[in-house]
Design an enzyme around this catalytic site. Sequence first.
Site, PDB file in Angstrom:
ATOM      1  N   TYR A  92       2.206 -32.054  19.434  1.00 37.23           N
ATOM      2  CA  TYR A  92       1.915 -31.207  18.108  1.00 37.23           C
ATOM      3  C   TYR A  92       0.977 -31.905  17.222  1.00 37.23           C
ATOM      4  O   TYR A  92      -0.114 -32.703  17.763  1.00 37.23           O
ATOM      5  CB  TYR A  92       2.990 -30.746  17.345  1.00 37.23           C
ATOM      6  CG  TYR A  92       4.041 -30.636  18.045  1.00 37.23           C
ATOM      7  CD1 TYR A  92       4.182 -29.289  19.036  1.00 37.23           C
ATOM      8  CD2 TYR A  92       5.357 -31.304  18.238  1.00 37.23           C
ATOM      9  CE1 TYR A  92       5.304 -28.870  19.554  1.00 37.23           C
ATOM     10  CE2 TYR A  92       6.655 -30.753  18.861  1.00 37.23           C
ATOM     11  CZ  TYR A  92       6.428 -29.640  19.736  1.00 37.23           C
ATOM     12  OH  TYR A  92       7.529 -29.260  20.349  1.00 37.23           O
ATOM     13  N   TYR A 124      11.427 -15.854  24.676  1.00 35.50           N
ATOM     14  CA  TYR A 124      11.022 -17.167  23.955  1.00 35.50           C
ATOM     15  C   TYR A 124      12.511 -17.761  23.883  1.00 35.50           C
ATOM     16  O   TYR A 124      12.336 -19.009  24.086  1.00 35.50           O
ATOM     17  CB  TYR A 124      10.260 -16.968  22.685  1.00 35.50           C
ATOM     18  CG  TYR A 124       9.952 -18.059  22.147  1.00 35.50           C
ATOM     19  CD1 TYR A 124       8.985 -19.078  22.614  1.00 35.50           C
ATOM     20  CD2 TYR A 124      10.703 -18.500  20.875  1.00 35.50           C
ATOM     21  CE1 TYR A 124       8.955 -20.307  22.010  1.00 35.50           C
ATOM     22  CE2 TYR A 124      10.307 -19.669  20.279  1.00 35.50           C
ATOM     23  CZ  TYR A 124       9.390 -20.625  20.891  1.00 35.50           C
ATOM     24  OH  TYR A 124       9.056 -21.896  20.465  1.00 35.50           O
ATOM     25  N   VAL A 138      12.452 -30.158  20.546  1.00 35.65           N
ATOM     26  CA  VAL A 138      13.106 -30.317  19.518  1.00 35.65           C
ATOM     27  C   VAL A 138      14.593 -30.884  19.831  1.00 35.65           C
ATOM     28  O   VAL A 138      15.443 -31.270  19.171  1.00 35.65           O
ATOM     29  CB  VAL A 138      13.228 -29.671  18.299  1.00 35.65           C
ATOM     30  CG1 VAL A 138      12.032 -29.775  17.530  1.00 35.65           C
ATOM     31  CG2 VAL A 138      13.637 -28.216  18.574  1.00 35.65           C
ATOM     32  N   LYS A 180       7.399 -24.649  27.018  1.00 37.71           N
ATOM     33  CA  LYS A 180       5.896 -24.151  27.061  1.00 37.71           C
ATOM     34  C   LYS A 180       4.985 -24.401  28.043  1.00 37.71           C
ATOM     35  O   LYS A 180       4.123 -23.253  28.307  1.00 37.71           O
ATOM     36  CB  LYS A 180       5.248 -24.468  25.447  1.00 37.71           C
ATOM     37  CG  LYS A 180       6.014 -24.066  24.449  1.00 37.71           C
ATOM     38  CD  LYS A 180       5.454 -24.563  23.137  1.00 37.71           C
ATOM     39  CE  LYS A 180       6.273 -23.739  21.856  1.00 37.71           C
ATOM     40  NZ  LYS A 180       6.565 -24.667  20.760  1.00 37.71           N
ATOM     41  N   SER A 198      10.525 -26.984  23.294  1.00 32.76           N
ATOM     42  CA  SER A 198       9.271 -26.611  23.499  1.00 32.76           C
ATOM     43  C   SER A 198       8.744 -27.449  24.786  1.00 32.76           C
ATOM     44  O   SER A 198       7.683 -27.075  25.353  1.00 32.76           O
ATOM     45  CB  SER A 198       8.299 -27.360  22.500  1.00 32.76           C
ATOM     46  OG  SER A 198       8.430 -26.513  21.311  1.00 32.76           O
TER      47      SER A 198
HETATM   48  N1  GLN Z   1      12.775 -23.428  20.083  1.00 37.73           N
HETATM   49  C1  GLN Z   1      12.266 -24.304  19.042  1.00 37.73           C
HETATM   50  C2  GLN Z   1      11.459 -23.456  17.919  1.00 37.73           C
HETATM   51  O1  GLN Z   1      10.830 -22.385  18.274  1.00 37.73           O
HETATM   52  C3  GLN Z   1      11.268 -25.088  19.792  1.00 37.73           C
HETATM   53  C4  GLN Z   1      10.384 -26.018  18.727  1.00 37.73           C
HETATM   54  C5  GLN Z   1      10.134 -27.284  19.418  1.00 37.73           C
HETATM   55  O2  GLN Z   1      10.781 -27.757  20.361  1.00 37.73           O
HETATM   56  N2  GLN Z   1       9.212 -28.158  18.787  1.00 37.73           N
HETATM   57  O3  GLN Z   1      11.610 -23.951  16.751  1.00 37.73           O
END
Ligand code: GLN
Length: 305
Positions: free
Chosen positions: A241, A189, A259, A64, A61
């Site tokens: 988040y 994505y 993550v 993003k 993420s």
């Molecule tokens: N690629 C991960 C997902 O879409 C990214 C989520 C994250 O890093 N929080 O679940």
Amino acid sequence: MYELLKRIVADCAPSASLGHVATYIPELANVDPNKLGIYVSSEDGKQYFAGDHLEPFTMQSVVKPLILLQALMDSGEDAVRTLVGVEATGKPFDAFNYSDQALNSANINPMINTGAIALCTLIHGETYEEKFSRLLALARKLAGNPELNVDHAVYVSEKKTGNKNRALGYMLTAYGMITDPVEEILDCYFRACSISVNCRDLARIAHIFANHGIHPETWEQMFPATYAKYVNATLATCGMYDGSGEFALAVGFPAKSGVGGGIMGVIPHRMGIGVFAPALDKHGNSVAGVQALAKLSQILDLSIY
Ligand code: GLN
């Protein structure tokens, strides 16, 4: 500063045992949970680092903010705001429980999966291959690292198992928010999330956001200051988040986690920080990474609040 970072790494590394590496993307389960690295691209023009700062990990993420920036540069602020709102959801990053409220722009933001998937459609390019190539080129340019590339194993692993994201993509289609072929958008994505970086790459990207688009070494304006402020504001309210409030109290600057265990910290007008420690808390944020940033923030007085 080197000594300080070394001490922080030594103090925070043990807290990895309080978290768990992500396993829902099977390939991520293979990383060593005890790694901890930190890299600071500092206001004095110097670079400081400690621990596993050159260890590669996937952005997840943390990409993003770059998807948001590319969408802003390609389609402008109005188009971005119309498609994806800016309010914190207070829900997990991959929540798909929209049954009590229609899925619309007012209740998604660019830092959750739904918002980021939708924003891929605003990146220019004839095909989704081309859109992704442009995004990768932006990441390389901001990190000053032409070698950045996709970790193929992680990409394939997430593409195979990413059914929750698939559900989000199809829901966006069902509610008329996107019209392009969902699987192609998702592929873009998944690839974006699988870009492999290290702490130095994140610190350099963060430093440019901190400097409102100006490269700290060349003074080149890489993108408009208004877009940097847009991205930084969404990082401050939504970047961690449903852990963003706690993070604002404990650390106090805009940041984005992933993550894969990375966190990019943006300290406006001052510095960019990259940390990596793959064991995560219940929100999907790096345990030792957040702790390291909290200590650094306290000692260097980095909170913007
Ligand atoms: N690629 C991960 C997902 O879409 C990214 C989520 C994250 O890093 N929080 O679940």
